[in-house]
Design a protein around this motif. Structure first.
Motif, PDB file in Angstrom:
ATOM      1  N   CYS A   1      29.010  29.767  42.859  1.00  0.00           N
ATOM      2  CA  CYS A   1      30.147  28.669  41.761  1.00  0.00           C
ATOM      3  C   CYS A   1      29.864  27.434  42.930  1.00  0.00           C
ATOM      4  CB  CYS A   1      31.318  29.210  42.146  1.00  0.00           C
ATOM      5  SG  CYS A   1      31.557  30.105  40.451  1.00  0.00           S
TER       6      CYS A   1
ATOM      7  N   CYS B   1      37.053  32.596  42.546  1.00  0.00           N
ATOM      8  CA  CYS B   1      37.524  33.905  43.329  1.00  0.00           C
ATOM      9  C   CYS B   1      38.051  33.662  44.731  1.00  0.00           C
ATOM     10  CB  CYS B   1      36.446  34.820  43.286  1.00  0.00           C
ATOM     11  SG  CYS B   1      34.813  34.376  44.118  1.00  0.00           S
TER      12      CYS B   1
ATOM     13  N   CYS C   1      37.343  34.967  38.102  1.00  0.00           N
ATOM     14  CA  CYS C   1      35.777  34.886  37.706  1.00  0.00           C
ATOM     15  C   CYS C   1      35.578  35.016  36.344  1.00  0.00           C
ATOM     16  CB  CYS C   1      34.930  35.954  38.493  1.00  0.00           C
ATOM     17  SG  CYS C   1      33.291  35.754  38.101  1.00  0.00           S
TER      18      CYS C   1
END
Ligand code: SF4
Ligand code: SF4
Length: 267
Positions: free
Chosen positions: A147, A161, A211
């Motif tokens: 990410c 997350c 997520c």
């Protein structure tokens, strides 16, 4: 309109349904008797067995040729579609059974009935985990993009997350781990996947939800006892805890379908 690449990415574990999509009625399950819930579970098990027999019969009758992706044969297309229906039914039944099993083993502290740790059970401070959770988070490194963009270094940004983890137990792979284990650079060239520190994870499911909504659905809650059995590790409440990337992920490939499903169901 999303590019096709995004829509094609599916979670590696068949049948996994993110918590926010699960059946909310389970929260009221305490209104039904234990016997009723056991009967419902037995009925689901019977349906799953019927599905297994139907799939076995399908293979016997149709052979394997239709598996080839040659769409020019209409009969093969039809067989693929028919088999897909059976596998979807199976995935749905397995998820329902998982929910039902969580329901049957619901602890009195689990007020919302989601089988997970409620917020009032969180430790007061990071590093003061109270007990081993029944479910624990596992990141699928083949699905986690880490990410971020290309111009930052691990530790310099917060992923979806990480931003929701109440005990701050998610981190990117360390340079040493990258050297030792590597990672799939086709997923994200410069950014490694994240990992959970098992001993610190309290099993709250927040990272899996974040997520699933904001990224790749790369986190799955799995049964702690199965995780320990399959990977031959012991998790506890140590701080700082054991990093998940130090387990041998290749063991997942050696599991049978049933063993694989048992990671996240009780069947
Ligand atoms: S949100 Fe998902 S894809 Fe992003 S870093 Fe976390 S686990 Fe990986
Ligand atoms: S389930 Fe996820 S968010 Fe919750 S403690 Fe474990 S790693 Fe953190």
């Amino acid at each position: 309109m999303l590019p096709e690449m995004l829509t094609k990415r599916e979670h590696a574990l068949p049948g996994y349904i993110p918590p926010h999509k699960r059946d909310r009625r389970r929260a009221d399950s305490h209104l039904r008797t234990l016997e009723t819930r056991q009967k419902e579970k037995a009925a689901l098990e019977a349906q799953l067995e019927a599905n297994r027999l139907k799939r076995a019969e399908f293979w016997q009758q149709n052979g394997y040729g239709w598996l080839l992706r040659l769409d020019r044969y209409d009969t093969w297309k039809e067989r693929r579609a028919a088999y897909k229906l059976l596998t979807e039914e199976r995935a749905e039944l397995i998820e329902k059974l998982r929910q039902k099993t969580i329901d049957l083993h619901r602890s009195p502290e689990d007020k919302d009935g989601d089988g997970l740790v409620d917020t009032d059970q969180y430790p007061d401070k990071i590093g003061q985990k109270r007990a081993k959770p029944a479910w624990i988070a596992l990141v699928d490194p083949a699905n986690c993009s880490g990410c971020s963009g290309h111009d930052v270094k691990p530790g310099e940004w917060v992923t979806p997350c990480q931003s929701v983890c109440p005990v701050d137990c998610i981190s990117h792979l360390t340079p040493e781990q990258i050297t030792m284990h590597g990672y799939d650079r086709s997923v994200h060239a410069n950014v490694p996947p994240v990992q959970i520190r098992f001993d610190e994870c309290i099993g709250c499911d927040k990272c899996a939800q974040a997520c699933a909504r904001d990224a790749w659905n790369a986190v799955t809650m799995i049964r702690t006892e199965k995780l320990e059995e399959i990977f031959g590790i012991t998790t506890g409440t140590k701080y700082p805890g054991r990093a998940s990337n130090d387990i041998d992920f290749a063991k997942l490939d050696q599991l049978t379908d049933e063993e694989f499903c048992s990671l996240y169901t009780m069947v």
